[in-house]
Design a protein around this motif. Structure first.
Motif, mmCIF file in Angstrom:
data_model
loop_
_atom_site.group_PDB
_atom_site.id
_atom_site.type_symbol
_atom_site.label_atom_id
_atom_site.label_comp_id
_atom_site.label_asym_id
_atom_site.label_seq_id
_atom_site.Cartn_x
_atom_site.Cartn_y
_atom_site.Cartn_z
ATOM 1 N N TYR A 252 0.074 7.017 -2.751
ATOM 2 C CA TYR A 252 -0.581 7.137 -4.059
ATOM 3 C C TYR A 252 -1.452 8.379 -4.225
ATOM 4 O O TYR A 252 -2.129 8.538 -5.234
ATOM 5 C CB TYR A 252 -1.398 5.883 -4.372
ATOM 6 N N VAL B 207 -5.835 14.594 8.052
ATOM 7 C CA VAL B 207 -4.871 13.803 7.273
ATOM 8 C C VAL B 207 -3.739 14.707 6.795
ATOM 9 O O VAL B 207 -2.554 14.427 6.989
ATOM 10 C CB VAL B 207 -5.557 13.151 6.049
ATOM 11 N N ASN C 71 0.887 -1.166 0.000
ATOM 12 C CA ASN C 71 0.000 0.000 0.000
ATOM 13 C C ASN C 71 0.924 1.216 0.000
ATOM 14 O O ASN C 71 1.168 1.828 1.021
ATOM 15 C CB ASN C 71 -0.882 -0.016 1.258
ATOM 16 N N PRO C 72 1.485 1.527 -1.181
ATOM 17 C CA PRO C 72 2.477 2.608 -1.231
ATOM 18 C C PRO C 72 1.803 3.972 -1.266
ATOM 19 O O PRO C 72 0.574 4.053 -1.342
ATOM 20 C CB PRO C 72 3.181 2.320 -2.553
HETATM 21 N N1 GLN Z 1 -6.083 5.654 1.618
HETATM 22 C C1 GLN Z 1 -5.224 6.680 2.131
HETATM 23 C C2 GLN Z 1 -5.964 8.004 2.176
HETATM 24 O O1 GLN Z 1 -6.741 8.287 1.307
HETATM 25 C C3 GLN Z 1 -3.972 6.812 1.299
HETATM 26 C C4 GLN Z 1 -3.045 5.668 1.498
HETATM 27 C C5 GLN Z 1 -1.854 5.749 0.624
HETATM 28 O O2 GLN Z 1 -1.459 6.780 0.079
HETATM 29 N N2 GLN Z 1 -1.255 4.650 0.467
HETATM 30 O O3 GLN Z 1 -5.774 8.758 3.094
#
Ligand code: GLN
Length: 282
Positions: free
Chosen positions: A190, A203, A187-188
């Protein structure tokens, strides 16, 4: 201060920032953490008087919540796959989407399987720890570029009494892996820089950038690099699993296809967004 007065204070200070339900849930998470009391237990003792030390803890949490600091970091842990994980600002808070990725992996592995698994970019260690708990005969290695994240992940592995090999490395600097694997999962980061405006303040302000963001000009940089290593280092019929950016699934599908992966499948998360992909090496 009485607990019921404190609760009113939380609502009067926070209801304008969060929904009433969220404030209610934050307050009760803090009561569990600081008083070891459930919501039901507390309902029976509305006139409970807090000690000055307890009051200080709650008031500090209130100030942090006002600044959007995530409740999981305040409490210092979160639940993932029915396990409790320590978290702090050096690791991403595990997400429900990632639980779905794990369930997908578990669906296609028998509990007895002796798989050799590599997880890349572990953060809190949630993926490898949940995997080894559910696939106890498997051998799991995990890698992260952040030493501080690995410190948290190691403590989580110790707390869960599981054996995992931790590797401190930047995957982008590796041209090969040590040996072959049955499953490679990652889960890099992204989230594209241009997508930051879609992110919540909790976040954006507090979760680690290194775990989340990639540049707009090469958003699949981690996927391309990991997929190239995986096509070399997966065993025959081995699986590659990724959590993905919902807008980049098709592009990634093509990349995996061009590299020679087979049975490529994209899967949606509970919100209906393309969130994971898996591919098989023939
Ligand atoms: N799912 C996460 C988010 O939207 C992102 C995780 C990731 O970048 N690997 O906050």
């Amino acid at each position: 201060m009485l607990i019921k007065v404190l609760k009113e204070l939380f609502h009067s200070e926070l209801d304008k920032i969060y929904s009433k339900e969220e404030v209610f849930s934050f307050f009760h998470m803090l009561c569990e953490a600081y008083l070891d009391k459930s919501r039901l237990e507390l309902a029976l003792i509305p006139n409970l008087e807090l000690t000055p030390e307890q009051e200080t803890l709650f008031l500090k949490a209130l100030e942090q919540l006002k600044r959007d600091f995530p409740i999981q970091y305040i409490i210092g842990n979160t639940e993932f796959m029915d396990l409790t994980f320590e978290v702090n600002e050096n690791v991403l808070i595990p997400r429900p989407e990632t639980e779905e990725l794990i369930y997908w992996i578990l669906e296609s592995s028998s509990k007895e399987a002796k798989n050799s698994i590599l997880d890349i970019g572990t953060g809190s260690g949630c993926i490898p720890i949940a995997l080894v708990k559910n696939l106890p005969n498997s051998i799991i290695e995990t890698m992260d570029v952040s030493e501080k994240a690995l410190t948290v992940a190691k403590r989580n592995a110790l707390a869960q009494k599981v054996n995992i090999k931790f590797i401190h490395h930047d995957i982008l600097q590796l041209n090969d892996l040590d040996h072959d694997y049955d499953i490679i999962v990652s889960n890099p980061p992204y989230v594209r820089e241009s997508e930051k405006n879609e992110m919540h303040d909790n976040v954006l302000k507090y979760e680690p950038d290194v775990a989340l963001y990639v540049s707009d000009h090469d958003p699949l940089i981690f996927y391309k690099h990991i997929a190239k290593l995986a096509i070399k280092r997966l065993k025959k019929q081995g699986y590659l699993y990724f959590e993905i950016n919902q807008y980049l699934g098709e592009q990634l599908y093509q990349i995996l296809n061009n590299l020679g992966f087979e049975k490529i499948e994209i899967k949606k998360d509970l919100y209906g967004a393309d969130r994971m992909i898996r591919a098989v090496k023939n």
